[in-house]
Scaffold this active site. Structure first.
Site, mmCIF file in Angstrom:
data_model
loop_
_atom_site.group_PDB
_atom_site.id
_atom_site.type_symbol
_atom_site.label_atom_id
_atom_site.label_comp_id
_atom_site.label_asym_id
_atom_site.label_seq_id
_atom_site.Cartn_x
_atom_site.Cartn_y
_atom_site.Cartn_z
ATOM 1 N N ASP A 182 0.861 -1.187 0.000
ATOM 2 C CA ASP A 182 0.000 0.000 0.000
ATOM 3 C C ASP A 182 0.897 1.238 0.000
ATOM 4 O O ASP A 182 2.019 1.175 -0.488
ATOM 5 C CB ASP A 182 -0.967 -0.044 1.198
ATOM 6 C CG ASP A 182 -2.270 0.673 0.903
ATOM 7 O OD1 ASP A 182 -2.211 1.869 0.590
ATOM 8 O OD2 ASP A 182 -3.333 0.046 0.986
ATOM 9 N N HIS A 205 2.469 2.019 -3.106
ATOM 10 C CA HIS A 205 1.561 2.969 -3.747
ATOM 11 C C HIS A 205 2.076 4.396 -3.657
ATOM 12 O O HIS A 205 1.318 5.338 -3.858
ATOM 13 C CB HIS A 205 0.159 2.870 -3.139
ATOM 14 C CG HIS A 205 -0.527 1.561 -3.391
ATOM 15 N ND1 HIS A 205 -1.811 1.303 -3.009
ATOM 16 C CD2 HIS A 205 -0.095 0.428 -4.002
ATOM 17 C CE1 HIS A 205 -2.142 0.068 -3.371
ATOM 18 N NE2 HIS A 205 -1.115 -0.485 -3.958
#
Ligand SMILES: *[C@@H]1O[C@H](CO)[C@@H](O)[C@H](O)[C@H]1NC(C)=O
Length: 356
Positions: A182, A205
């Site tokens: 993430d 991310h």
């Protein structure tokens, strides 16, 4: 969003970096910890903490080499001294069933402490079976410094933000490397005077301010400097993301400086219309305001054609966006920029050509 974490700092003031060579030392072994990776050493660690916390002078809590199995631990203050140095030469290991049992959402948590330093060591969260948590959370803290931290989780593990910072001022993250599934860093409401420098992200991310604006009343994010970063194969590079819902929140005075993008899907991205629940009408009057965001010396390669994407709302345009020497290519050609309701200026060479 799941806010549980491997290491959670909820503190008044945590100040890393002190040298306490002459301070008394509490070795967790003396409190019954076993470096065998199997014996539950939780109570030994907590007993050592209790002693350290009640000492009237600075102390060192020492974790020697070896693997120490511990369940979730809350290291709570306030303490009688503000110079606790936790030196870890070994590894703390979470039991593999830790997330299935117990009700503390955090594995290692510090609360209401002042002047705690944690140095060295490995935290093995054993996250693989149920890897759904943040790694390091800094919440309600002041003057925290994270230095030389390495975080690693599989690129396909959901919700495993590397470092989450919110409701905190004066946080510094330097010489740190995050590989995760993430955000490498997520910056939430109430983060101010934040500096990230010499940071590598990938897989992951990217570094994200947001999501902001999930609530109507939330404090803004301001004075953030993100400097000398490298993103490798990440879905985003430098992102600001806010819900398309009514909010008093804001993100302002943000400087992104010296970033290298290696095959990044969205190197520069402001998404002011984030709306996974699809209930964000365009008529919303006041959304999170984004202003004074500078991108300076950002270069490298994009994995998609649109390397610069400012997707802002009509009623709350993004203001004061500055692109200063930005050079991003896609397939060895200049990439494309896309702007909606973004206002700003360019300085120097900017490729893709600005759409501001
Ligand atoms: C911005 O944050 C930095 C720390 O990153 C701090 O030194 C500086 O004083 C802050 N500036 C303002 C105007 O608060």
């Amino acid at each position: 969003m799941n806010n549980s974490a491997l290491l959670s700092l909820l503190c008044l003031v945590a100040l890393l970096h002190q040298s306490l060579a002459a301070s008394p030392q509490f070795n967790v072994i003396q409190f019954g910890a076993k470096p065998d990776g199997r014996t539950d050493s939780t109570s030994a660690f907590l007993a050592a903490w209790k002693q350290a916390c009640s000492s009237t002078r600075g102390v060192t809590l020492y974790v020697p080499k070896g693997r120490f199995l511990t369940r979730s631990m809350l290291f709570k203050g306030p303490c009688r001294n503000s110079a606790i140095f936790i030196r870890i030469d070994g590894t703390l290991v979470a039991p593999s069933d830790i997330w299935a049992i117990g009700n503390n959402p955090n594995w290692i948590e510090f609360q209401y402490v002042n002047g705690v330093t944690i140095s060295g060591g490995v935290l093995d969260g054993k996250g693989a079976p149920l890897c759904q948590m943040f790694h390091v959370v800094i919440n309600f803290c002041q003057n925290v410094k994270l230095q030389g931290v390495r975080i690693s989780a599989p690129g396909n593990s959901p919700n495993t933000d590397g470092i989450h910072i919110q409701m905190s001022t004066g946080v510094t993250v330097v010489n740190t490397k995050v590989a995760t599934g993430d955000d490498c860093v997520s910056i939430g409401p109430g983060a101010a005077n934040l500096r990230i420098e010499n940071f590598a992200c990938g897989p992951g991310h990217g570094i994200s301010i947001g999501s902001l604006g999930k609530n109507v009343n939330e404090p803004g994010v301001q004075n953030v400097t993100v400097k000398s970063t490298t993103f490798t194969g990440t879905t985003n590079g430098l992102r600001i993301k806010s819900w398309g819902k009514p909010s008093n929140g804001f993100a302002r005075n943000i400087l992104f400086q010296h970033a290298t993008m290696n095959n990044v899907q969205n190197p520069i991205f402001i998404d002011q219309r984030y709306c996974p629940d699809r209930n964000c009408p365009d008529t919303v009057k006041k959304r999170v305001r984004v202003s004074d965001v500078t991108y300076q010396d950002i270069h490298g390669t994009s994995a998609t054609e649109v390397a610069v994407n400012f997707d802002c709302s009509k009623r709350n345009p993004c203001k004061g966006i500055r692109l200063d020497n930005v050079r991003l290519t896609y397939n060895k050609k200049p990439a494309v920029a896309s702007c909606a309701n973004a206002d700003g200026t360019t300085i120097g060479l900017v490729q893709p050509g600005s759409c501001l």
